[in-house]
Design a protein around this motif. Structure first.
Motif, PDB file in Angstrom:
ATOM      1  N   THR A 200      41.481 -21.627  26.598  1.00  0.00           N
ATOM      2  CA  THR A 200      41.325 -20.284  27.152  1.00  0.00           C
ATOM      3  C   THR A 200      40.092 -20.237  28.050  1.00  0.00           C
ATOM      4  O   THR A 200      39.299 -21.180  28.094  1.00  0.00           O
ATOM      5  CB  THR A 200      41.156 -19.255  26.028  1.00  0.00           C
ATOM      6  OG1 THR A 200      39.951 -19.561  25.313  1.00  0.00           O
ATOM      7  CG2 THR A 200      42.338 -19.294  25.065  1.00  0.00           C
ATOM      8  N   THR A 201      39.916 -19.127  28.730  1.00  0.00           N
ATOM      9  CA  THR A 201      38.709 -18.994  29.556  1.00  0.00           C
ATOM     10  C   THR A 201      37.463 -19.018  28.686  1.00  0.00           C
ATOM     11  O   THR A 201      36.429 -19.560  29.094  1.00  0.00           O
ATOM     12  CB  THR A 201      38.748 -17.672  30.356  1.00  0.00           C
ATOM     13  OG1 THR A 201      38.975 -16.580  29.450  1.00  0.00           O
ATOM     14  CG2 THR A 201      39.832 -17.700  31.417  1.00  0.00           C
TER      15      THR A 201
ATOM     16  N   GLY B  65      34.780 -21.888  29.049  1.00  0.00           N
ATOM     17  CA  GLY B  65      33.475 -21.393  29.473  1.00  0.00           C
ATOM     18  C   GLY B  65      32.449 -21.394  28.363  1.00  0.00           C
ATOM     19  O   GLY B  65      31.395 -20.767  28.483  1.00  0.00           O
TER      20      GLY B  65
ATOM     21  N   THR C 144      33.438 -15.962  29.461  1.00  0.00           N
ATOM     22  CA  THR C 144      34.718 -15.903  30.171  1.00  0.00           C
ATOM     23  C   THR C 144      34.565 -16.019  31.681  1.00  0.00           C
ATOM     24  O   THR C 144      35.446 -16.559  32.353  1.00  0.00           O
ATOM     25  CB  THR C 144      35.463 -14.602  29.824  1.00  0.00           C
ATOM     26  OG1 THR C 144      34.627 -13.481  30.131  1.00  0.00           O
ATOM     27  CG2 THR C 144      35.833 -14.561  28.356  1.00  0.00           C
TER      28      THR C 144
ATOM     29  N   GLY D  19      34.377 -19.539  32.335  1.00  0.00           N
ATOM     30  CA  GLY D  19      35.693 -20.105  32.111  1.00  0.00           C
ATOM     31  C   GLY D  19      36.632 -19.859  33.275  1.00  0.00           C
ATOM     32  O   GLY D  19      37.400 -20.743  33.669  1.00  0.00           O
ATOM     33  N   GLN D  20      36.587 -18.656  33.843  1.00  0.00           N
ATOM     34  CA  GLN D  20      37.434 -18.353  34.997  1.00  0.00           C
ATOM     35  C   GLN D  20      37.068 -19.218  36.198  1.00  0.00           C
ATOM     36  O   GLN D  20      37.935 -19.725  36.908  1.00  0.00           O
ATOM     37  CB  GLN D  20      37.311 -16.876  35.349  1.00  0.00           C
ATOM     38  CG  GLN D  20      37.969 -15.958  34.318  1.00  0.00           C
ATOM     39  CD  GLN D  20      37.717 -14.488  34.600  1.00  0.00           C
ATOM     40  OE1 GLN D  20      36.812 -14.133  35.353  1.00  0.00           O
ATOM     41  NE2 GLN D  20      38.514 -13.610  33.991  1.00  0.00           N
TER      42      GLN D  20
ATOM     43  N   ILE E  75      38.368 -22.744  35.560  1.00  0.00           N
ATOM     44  CA  ILE E  75      39.812 -22.854  35.791  1.00  0.00           C
ATOM     45  C   ILE E  75      40.113 -22.886  37.278  1.00  0.00           C
ATOM     46  O   ILE E  75      40.954 -23.667  37.754  1.00  0.00           O
ATOM     47  CB  ILE E  75      40.549 -21.695  35.098  1.00  0.00           C
ATOM     48  CG1 ILE E  75      40.566 -21.920  33.587  1.00  0.00           C
ATOM     49  CG2 ILE E  75      41.979 -21.545  35.643  1.00  0.00           C
ATOM     50  CD1 ILE E  75      41.186 -20.795  32.795  1.00  0.00           C
TER      51      ILE E  75
ATOM     52  N   THR F 120      44.212 -17.895  33.915  1.00  0.00           N
ATOM     53  CA  THR F 120      42.962 -17.259  33.467  1.00  0.00           C
ATOM     54  C   THR F 120      43.230 -16.179  32.423  1.00  0.00           C
ATOM     55  O   THR F 120      42.279 -15.620  31.860  1.00  0.00           O
ATOM     56  CB  THR F 120      42.225 -16.623  34.654  1.00  0.00           C
ATOM     57  OG1 THR F 120      43.085 -15.667  35.280  1.00  0.00           O
ATOM     58  CG2 THR F 120      41.778 -17.671  35.661  1.00  0.00           C
TER      59      THR F 120
END
Length: 518
Positions: free
Chosen positions: A270-271, A275, A279, A282-283, A286, A315
């Motif tokens: 996941t983000t 990350g 998040t 993480g975005q 990605i 995302t």
């Protein structure tokens, strides 16, 4: 880039209190029925031995299902039941003072960790028998009839089993011989799980030996030929029943349904994970991965007619791990050719070698429990499959570098396990019926645990790792309560077959996990 997954729940180690009832209850007298429990021997593997939390130790052995059975047999004419107890509750083994097996684990509130203390069980220090509990961790079906399997001198070279070597009556005896020498009147036999388990826990790295009837040529992680299993199993039962002994046997669940194979999701990316809890990071991660790796790979594979192997990361959803699937066509050469114009020949060849059999995992893949700590780490020369450690950014297992065969069970491997297990179970049932033995459908019990769960007292037992109550921290062997559940299933089968009236155990009196200190 990625943190180790955190366990979400704490575990209660307290007992469930029994409800008092002031009304007098007239209990049925305990009877052996048509069985004779005066001399009971148990043959099997680590389940019979009481293995738990990744080790064999005294308290685990005391709670093994044969020991629990013997307690109930005692009220129906059962005799003394002896077990080759380990030297401590730490677990692990020494051979010549060197550690050859790890200590047990406990749950510290966040994760499984190894207990403190020193292993003191020395393999070469023989314990005097004979012993009624002949459960041998690691034993496959054919090991029970293998001469020398308990020879201390053969342990270092892998020719003998260290657990059996501690208590075998001689260097040349067999597990079966040590059982028969006691002239049993009743026996239990649950064997066969290890005939596929090593293959499964290795991620299918072993060989499916179906069609090869020579176990002497098998590797430790190979699947036993069903014909070999049937021959050995028939020999075991024929010998055990030759003098009129009765007994109980159990079939085998699919080992791939154990928590060891069902705990780690195929799509944990996941983000937040990518990350490390942030998040936004993480975005951005990605986006970079899609632009620099997943997008180009997707385009190249689509050109080659294999675009379904890789999709762009999302995302908003949980993304699948990147894995190697040795069962699909190797497109290394084709990928190299397609990528050469943009990456150059040398870099394109490197990408081709890495991603020629790469794809994203699906729900039909099973990620092994130890792989949890591998995801996001850097491959080394020894585990990358390339003979070298890949450079950044292609150095994160499951994200930019495919998890290897040892990390995941893919569908063809899962199917091989099921086919072999079905064949073993067919032999077990047929032989049990032919000899008039009590039969435990352990496969059905495992199916129930892994789906609806099994309700007992005020709790429900499931296969959920740590909190399910049925399995220990190694994800393979039962918890104390799980062993109680097994013992009760054996008792049900015995009562049904031999019209005995053995009492079952109150599962509420058993822990779901062992504490750090015992």
């Amino acid at each position: 880039m990625i943190k180790n997954f955190k366990w979400l729940f704490l575990v209660s180690l307290t007992f469930v209190a029994c409800t008092n009832n002031d009304d007098a209850v007239v209990e049925e007298p305990v009877s052996a029925g048509t069985a004779n429990f005066s001399k009971y021997v148990a043959l099997g593997d680590s389940f019979a031995a009481g293995y738990s939390d990744g080790a064999l130790f005294i308290e685990g052995q005391k709670g093994a299902y044969p020991n629990l059975l013997s307690q109930q047999f005692a009220a129906a004419g059962g005799g003394t039941f002896t077990t080759p107890l380990m030297a401590d509750n730490v677990g692990g083994l020494l051979l010549g003072g060197n550690v050859i097996a790890a200590k047990r684990m406990y749950f510290n509130g966040s994760a499984p960790v190894t207990v403190s203390g020193t292993t003191s069980t020395e393999v070469s220090t023989k314990v005097s028998g004979p012993f009624n509990n002949l459960g041998v961790p690691g034993a496959k079906s054919y090991h029970l009839v293998a001469a020398g399997y308990g020879n201390v001198a053969g342990v270092a070279g892998g020719l003998a089993n260290p657990y059996f070597a501690r208590f075998s009556t001689s260097a040349t005896t067999t597990v079966l011989s040590d059982a028969l020498a006691q002239s049993p009147t009743f026996f239990s036999l649950w064997i066969g799980g290890n005939d596929v388990l090593g293959y499964a826990t290795s991620g299918g790295v072993g060989v499916n030996q179906t069609g090869n009837n020579n176990p002497a040529t098998y590797g430790a992680n190979d699947i036993t030929d069903p014909g070999v299993f049937a021959y050995v199993y028939n020999s075991l039962i024929t010998n055990l029943t030759a003098n009129g002994a009765k007994g109980v046997v159990a079939n085998l669940p699919y080992v791939s349904t154990l928590p060891y194979f069902t705990t780690v999701p195929y799509n944990p990316l996941t983000t937040s994970v990518l990350g490390s809890g942030n998040t936004a990071v993480g975005q951005a991660t990605i986006s970079a991965l899609n632009t620099q790796l997943y997008g180009p790979l997707k385009s190249a594979l689509t050109y080659l007619g294999a675009g379904d192997r890789i999709n762009l990361l999302s995302t908003t959803a949980s993304n699948p791990l990147l894995i190697k699937d040795e069962s699909i066509t190797n497109l290394s050469a084709q990928l190299t050719a397609v990528l050469t114009p943009t990456l150059g020949a040398q870099t394109a060849a490197f990408y081709g070698a890495i991603y020629g059999q790469a794809r994203q995992a699906t729900a039909t893949d099973l990620v092994l429990l130890p792989t949890q700590s591998v995801i996001g780490t850097a491959p080394t020369a020894s585990n990358s499959g390339l003979g070298i450690a890949p450079p950044s950014p292609l150095n994160k297992f499951g994200i930019t570098f495919p998890l290897q065969d040892a990390h995941v069970l893919i569908p063809v491997e899962i199917d091989a396990i099921k086919v072999a297990t079905d064949a073993y179970n067919s032999s077990i049932r047929a032989i049990a019926d032919a000899k008039g033995l009590a039969f435990v459908d352990a496969k059905a019990i495992m199916t129930q645990l892994s789906t609806t769960g099994i309700v007992s007292n005020s709790f429900t037992m499931t296969t959920t790792y740590v909190t399910g109550g049925a399995f220990s921290l190694d994800g393979i062997h039962p918890s104390p309560r799980g062993y109680g559940l097994i013992a009760n299933a054996f008792i049900d089968a015995i009562n049904s077959k031999y019209t005995s009236t053995l009492k079952k155990h109150d599962l509420g009196k058993y822990r779901i996990l062992f504490p750090s200190s015992l």
